[in-house]
Each structure stands twice: as structure tokens, then as C-alpha cells.
Design a protein around this motif. Structure first.
Motif, short mmCIF file in Angstrom:
data_model
loop_
_atom_site.label_atom_id
_atom_site.label_comp_id
_atom_site.label_asym_id
_atom_site.label_seq_id
_atom_site.Cartn_x
_atom_site.Cartn_y
_atom_site.Cartn_z
N ALA A 199 6.27 -2.95 17.20
CA ALA A 199 5.80 -3.83 16.12
C ALA A 199 6.96 -4.60 15.51
CB ALA A 199 5.11 -3.00 15.04
N GLU A 200 6.75 -5.87 15.25
CA GLU A 200 7.77 -6.67 14.58
C GLU A 200 7.73 -6.45 13.08
OE1 GLU A 200 7.98 -10.80 15.50
OE2 GLU A 200 7.63 -10.41 17.63
N LYS A 201 6.54 -6.40 12.50
CA LYS A 201 6.40 -6.11 11.08
C LYS A 201 4.95 -5.70 10.83
CE LYS A 201 7.38 -10.53 10.16
NZ LYS A 201 7.72 -11.74 9.42
N VAL A 202 4.76 -5.01 9.74
CA VAL A 202 3.43 -4.60 9.30
C VAL A 202 3.21 -5.26 7.95
CG1 VAL A 202 2.02 -2.64 8.60
CG2 VAL A 202 3.62 -2.40 10.52
N ILE A 203 2.08 -5.94 7.79
CA ILE A 203 1.79 -6.64 6.53
C ILE A 203 0.43 -6.16 6.01
CG2 ILE A 203 1.45 -8.85 5.40
CD1 ILE A 203 3.15 -10.12 7.65
N PRO A 204 0.45 -5.32 4.98
CA PRO A 204 -0.81 -4.87 4.38
C PRO A 204 -1.55 -6.03 3.72
CG PRO A 204 1.04 -3.54 3.61
CD PRO A 204 1.61 -4.72 4.34
N TRP B 165 3.14 -18.60 0.54
CA TRP B 165 2.12 -19.62 0.77
C TRP B 165 0.79 -19.15 0.20
CZ3 TRP B 165 -1.65 -17.31 3.55
CH2 TRP B 165 -1.30 -16.37 4.50
N GLU B 166 -0.08 -20.11 -0.03
CA GLU B 166 -1.47 -19.85 -0.47
C GLU B 166 -2.39 -20.67 0.41
OE1 GLU B 166 -2.23 -20.78 -4.55
OE2 GLU B 166 -0.56 -19.56 -5.27
N HIS B 167 -3.60 -20.14 0.63
CA HIS B 167 -4.58 -20.90 1.41
C HIS B 167 -5.94 -20.81 0.74
CE1 HIS B 167 -7.73 -21.41 4.50
NE2 HIS B 167 -6.93 -22.38 4.88
N HIS B 168 -6.60 -21.96 0.62
CA HIS B 168 -8.00 -22.07 0.19
C HIS B 168 -8.69 -22.91 1.27
CE1 HIS B 168 -7.47 -20.83 -4.07
NE2 HIS B 168 -6.26 -21.30 -3.89
N VAL C 100 -8.74 -17.41 -2.74
CA VAL C 100 -7.37 -17.60 -2.26
C VAL C 100 -7.00 -16.48 -1.28
CG1 VAL C 100 -6.22 -16.29 -4.12
CG2 VAL C 100 -5.00 -18.14 -2.97
N TYR C 101 -6.17 -16.81 -0.33
CA TYR C 101 -5.50 -15.86 0.55
C TYR C 101 -4.03 -16.25 0.48
CZ TYR C 101 -4.63 -12.85 4.59
OH TYR C 101 -4.19 -11.85 5.42
N MET C 102 -3.16 -15.31 0.13
CA MET C 102 -1.76 -15.66 -0.08
C MET C 102 -0.83 -14.61 0.50
SD MET C 102 -0.93 -14.76 -4.10
CE MET C 102 -2.07 -15.90 -4.79
N GLU C 103 0.39 -15.07 0.76
CA GLU C 103 1.46 -14.17 1.17
C GLU C 103 2.49 -14.14 0.05
OE1 GLU C 103 3.09 -13.81 5.30
OE2 GLU C 103 4.88 -14.66 4.33
N VAL C 104 2.88 -12.92 -0.34
CA VAL C 104 3.94 -12.74 -1.33
C VAL C 104 5.03 -11.89 -0.71
CG1 VAL C 104 2.40 -13.04 -3.32
CG2 VAL C 104 2.84 -10.73 -2.42
N LYS C 105 6.25 -12.07 -1.24
CA LYS C 105 7.40 -11.39 -0.65
C LYS C 105 8.39 -11.01 -1.73
CE LYS C 105 11.03 -12.23 2.73
NZ LYS C 105 11.59 -13.15 3.70
N LYS C 106 8.99 -9.83 -1.56
CA LYS C 106 10.12 -9.39 -2.39
C LYS C 106 11.09 -8.73 -1.43
CE LYS C 106 11.60 -6.81 -6.41
NZ LYS C 106 12.47 -7.87 -6.89
N GLY C 107 12.24 -9.37 -1.22
CA GLY C 107 13.17 -8.85 -0.22
C GLY C 107 12.49 -8.86 1.14
N ILE D 57 9.84 -6.92 1.79
CA ILE D 57 8.47 -6.44 1.60
C ILE D 57 7.55 -7.66 1.59
CG2 ILE D 57 6.84 -5.24 0.09
CD1 ILE D 57 9.36 -3.86 -1.16
N ILE D 58 6.58 -7.67 2.47
CA ILE D 58 5.61 -8.76 2.55
C ILE D 58 4.22 -8.17 2.37
CG2 ILE D 58 4.60 -10.55 4.01
CD1 ILE D 58 7.32 -10.72 5.45
N LEU D 59 3.44 -8.79 1.49
CA LEU D 59 2.05 -8.40 1.28
C LEU D 59 1.17 -9.63 1.41
CD1 LEU D 59 2.47 -6.26 -1.98
CD2 LEU D 59 2.31 -5.40 0.37
N HIS D 60 -0.02 -9.44 1.93
CA HIS D 60 -1.05 -10.48 1.87
C HIS D 60 -2.04 -10.05 0.81
CE1 HIS D 60 -0.44 -12.50 6.06
NE2 HIS D 60 0.65 -12.49 5.32
N LEU D 61 -2.41 -10.99 -0.04
CA LEU D 61 -3.35 -10.74 -1.14
C LEU D 61 -4.54 -11.66 -0.94
CD1 LEU D 61 -0.71 -10.74 -4.03
CD2 LEU D 61 -1.54 -8.78 -2.70
N SER D 62 -5.75 -11.09 -0.98
CA SER D 62 -6.93 -11.87 -0.64
C SER D 62 -8.07 -11.65 -1.62
CB SER D 62 -7.41 -11.49 0.77
OG SER D 62 -8.58 -12.19 1.09
#
Length: 129
Positions: free
Chosen positions: A3-8, A32-35, A42-49, A51-56
Motif C-alpha cells: 500500500a502507498e497510503k491509507v486514507i480514512p 481540495w473540496e468537491h461539490h 461536500v467531499y474534501m481532503e484535509v491534511k496535517k503533516g 496525516i490525510i483524511l477524507h471528509l464527506s
């Protein structure tokens, strides 16, 4: 397989509360955000360092009450930073766990939990408790 990365993907219900919690308090940035069109979820990607999360806001994308478990470094300092912001809806406690970690859990406004962990080091963490 490698796996390259896991994004919850975490379910959210309110854009403003999402920004207040994830961006203003936790310190993530919106990548980014998508509508699909105006006035749609909204469906968005957020990042801290790293750590990447998708919020939907989309029905069926994630289940409220999900948990994300994160191993990292600098957890006590991050905890201190968050407590210093005096976010009125969340004041997580720092604890030493049974699995030999320093840990704290934050509860987002939608019932999801993010658990931040650092391997316990007797010398490094001796003054925390």
C-alpha cells in the motif's frame, strides 16, 4: 501487495462545524473540496503533516462513530497545543495506555474519534504524569 497510503473517509454533516474542528482546532489544511454542483454535499481532503483524511457529507460515505488510530511523534506537545486553544467542545486528557503509548482521543462533532498515539518512552515521558 504494497500500500502507498491509507486514507480514512469520515462522515461529516455540517461544513462550518467541520472547519471549526478540523481546520481551526486540529490544525489540518484543506487540500481540495468537491461539490457536484451548487448546494450539494461536500467531499474534501484535509491534511496535517503526513496525516490525510477524507471528509464527506455524502450519504453512504463512512459511518458516523468511526475511529481513526494514528501512531506518531510529538503527541504530548500536540496535546498541549490543542488544550491551549481552549476549544469549548473538546478537552481531551493525555494518558498512558495499556499498550505502552502516550495517547489522547478527540471526538469530532459527528461522533467520529481520532486517537493520537506515541510509543511510551520512560525517559522522554517521565514528567508527563
Amino acid at each position: 501487495m504494497r500500500a502507498e497510503k491509507v486514507i480514512p473517509i469520515l462522515r461529516i454533516f455540517d461544513y462550518q462545524k467541520t472547519i471549526e474542528f478540523y481546520i481551526d482546532w486540529l490544525g489540518f489544511e484543506i487540500i481540495w473540496e468537491h461539490h457536484f454542483e451548487d448546494n450539494t454535499p461536500v467531499y474534501m481532503e484535509v491534511k496535517k503533516g503526513n496525516i490525510i483524511l477524507h471528509l464527506s457529507e455524502h450519504h453512504g460515505d463512512g459511518t458516523p462513530g468511526s475511529r481513526v488510530f494514528i501512531w506518531g511523534e510529538g503527541i504530548p506537545d500536540y496535546h498541549k497545543e490543542l488544550i491551549g486553544k481552549k476549544y469549548k467542545y473538546n478537552r481531551p486528557g493525555l494518558e498512558k495506555t495499556f499498550y505502552e503509548a502516550i495517547s489522547f482521543t478527540v471526538d469530532d462533532p459527528f461522533g467520529n474519534k481520532i486517537i493520537f498515539n506515541e510509543k511510551f518512552d520512560e525517559e522522554k515521558h517521565k514528567n508527563l504524569f
